[in-house]
Design a protein around this motif. Sequence first.
Motif, PDB file in Angstrom:
ATOM      1  N   ALA A   5       0.837  -1.201   0.000  1.00  0.00           N
ATOM      2  CA  ALA A   5       0.000   0.000   0.000  1.00  0.00           C
ATOM      3  C   ALA A   5       0.871   1.249   0.000  1.00  0.00           C
ATOM      4  N   LEU A   6       1.919   1.235   0.799  1.00  0.00           N
ATOM      5  CA  LEU A   6       2.802   2.410   0.860  1.00  0.00           C
ATOM      6  C   LEU A   6       3.559   2.581  -0.454  1.00  0.00           C
ATOM      7  N   ILE A   7       4.025   1.467  -1.030  1.00  0.00           N
ATOM      8  CA  ILE A   7       4.718   1.545  -2.323  1.00  0.00           C
ATOM      9  C   ILE A   7       3.787   2.180  -3.368  1.00  0.00           C
ATOM     10  N   ALA A   8       2.523   1.742  -3.377  1.00  0.00           N
ATOM     11  CA  ALA A   8       1.556   2.281  -4.338  1.00  0.00           C
ATOM     12  C   ALA A   8       1.391   3.792  -4.141  1.00  0.00           C
ATOM     13  N   LYS A   9       1.346   4.235  -2.878  1.00  0.00           N
ATOM     14  CA  LYS A   9       1.185   5.674  -2.598  1.00  0.00           C
ATOM     15  C   LYS A   9       2.415   6.454  -3.023  1.00  0.00           C
ATOM     16  N   LEU A  10       3.595   5.916  -2.718  1.00  0.00           N
ATOM     17  CA  LEU A  10       4.835   6.630  -3.034  1.00  0.00           C
ATOM     18  C   LEU A  10       5.021   6.760  -4.546  1.00  0.00           C
ATOM     19  N   ARG A  11       4.541   5.753  -5.300  1.00  0.00           N
ATOM     20  CA  ARG A  11       4.668   5.788  -6.760  1.00  0.00           C
ATOM     21  C   ARG A  11       3.927   6.956  -7.372  1.00  0.00           C
ATOM     22  N   LYS A  12       2.914   7.466  -6.656  1.00  0.00           N
ATOM     23  CA  LYS A  12       2.155   8.593  -7.191  1.00  0.00           C
ATOM     24  C   LYS A  12       2.909   9.916  -7.048  1.00  0.00           C
ATOM     25  N   LEU A  13       3.954   9.941  -6.215  1.00  0.00           N
ATOM     26  CA  LEU A  13       4.710  11.177  -6.035  1.00  0.00           C
ATOM     27  C   LEU A  13       5.502  11.487  -7.307  1.00  0.00           C
ATOM     28  N   PRO A  14       5.677  12.773  -7.623  1.00  0.00           N
ATOM     29  CA  PRO A  14       6.403  13.104  -8.860  1.00  0.00           C
ATOM     30  C   PRO A  14       7.853  12.636  -8.788  1.00  0.00           C
ATOM     31  N   GLY A  15       8.313  11.988  -9.867  1.00  0.00           N
ATOM     32  CA  GLY A  15       9.707  11.552  -9.943  1.00  0.00           C
ATOM     33  C   GLY A  15       9.985  10.245  -9.235  1.00  0.00           C
ATOM     34  N   VAL A  16       8.962   9.612  -8.665  1.00  0.00           N
ATOM     35  CA  VAL A  16       9.177   8.349  -7.958  1.00  0.00           C
ATOM     36  C   VAL A  16       8.573   7.202  -8.770  1.00  0.00           C
ATOM     37  N   GLY A  17       9.431   6.342  -9.317  1.00  0.00           N
ATOM     38  CA  GLY A  17       8.970   5.184 -10.077  1.00  0.00           C
ATOM     39  C   GLY A  17       8.780   3.989  -9.168  1.00  0.00           C
ATOM     40  N   PRO A  18       8.346   2.843  -9.732  1.00  0.00           N
ATOM     41  CA  PRO A  18       8.129   1.657  -8.899  1.00  0.00           C
ATOM     42  C   PRO A  18       9.398   1.226  -8.163  1.00  0.00           C
TER      43      PRO A  18
END
Lengths: 197, 197
Positions: free
Chosen positions: B10-23
């Motif tokens: 869940a946290l990985i999915a949220k962080l991926r939405k941040l600009p410049g942050v890929g999977p």
Amino acid sequence: MGLYPKIVEALIAKLRKLPGVGPRSAERIVNFLLAQPENEVITLAENIKAVKHQVRLCQRCFNLTEETLCSICQDNNRKNLLCVVEQVKDLVVLEKAGFPGVYHVLGGSLSPLEQVGPEEIRVAPLVERLKQEKFEEVIIATNPTQEGENTAAYLSRILKTMGIKHSRIACGLPVGGEIEYADIQTLKKSLEGRKTL
Amino acid sequence: MGLYPKIVEALIAKLRKLPGVGPRSAERIVNFLLAQPENEVITLAENIKAVKHQVRLCQRCFNLTEETLCSICQDNNRKNLLCVVEQVKDLVVLEKAGFPGVYHVLGGSLSPLEQVGPEEIRVAPLVERLKQEKFEEVIIATNPTQEGENTAAYLSRILKTMGIKHSRIACGLPVGGEIEYADIQTLKKSLEGRKTL
């Protein structure tokens, strides 16, 4: 620089410490968060805290879990193979490549230069586990870097003394590279081509 | 993929939405956070929430601030020049380039395709402010993109009607680029070479 409000500068400084986040992306992330709906941001912050509070290490293999044992250790359909890796991220990519056995996460590799000896990584728990559980084979999947190779050689000596069949993943991986960045096909080849030490 | 505990995914999915942050970087960030001391991570989470709670927009210029007016609007030594920008990040880089006046942050640029008209950005508060405060000159520093140029032309028509001296920053900036990514020297040239519209 102090061009943003103090609390914003503080958050930018914290975000810059995250891996892969430079000064520019830290600024972009803060501006993004300021533009997001409040509940989204609160959820992100709570999620970060929850991960830190709720995620622990599997008592058996040191994978991440929210329980005592991780989902892999709880799975009775796993083959009787043990794969030793440096980090949880290596375990994750080996899972993606379809490794059918279970794991032991060392938490690092031997590095005399950085004062990382066998006591600093989970060698003792591995030896303890191998005295109790019997595996057909132990596959040493540390990185094909200097430290990873040293760690593999060190573990190989221990496993030989204990009379346990063991192998090293094949170098289909680019030498000097890291498992984390390998593609799945290369990793599969690397598992298939493993040779007994 | 479900290879990490649910809360980690869940946290990985949220962080991926941040600009410049890929999977990949989202995974790395989570692993980094799990390895950090607990109080560091809690502080980060609290800091994110605090920014969202405490940071508001300056009532005069719409810059970020923790007070009613931002530090620039509170500064009595500013020259009587008004620089109109699209975003706070543009203001920040113009500050770094040493712009001596004050700002108005539009909060975007006109984009008929994305249904952003004058009502969606802060044109009315700008006009209102220009009726009350007298400036030697208004410098339009929207991006030299299609939308930024349209916005500049639109503002120029209004300022002409109001009889206010105004200018457009010079194109030392690469056309199609964004102010956020300009280097300080180019930006300084761009401010110096501004021409009256």
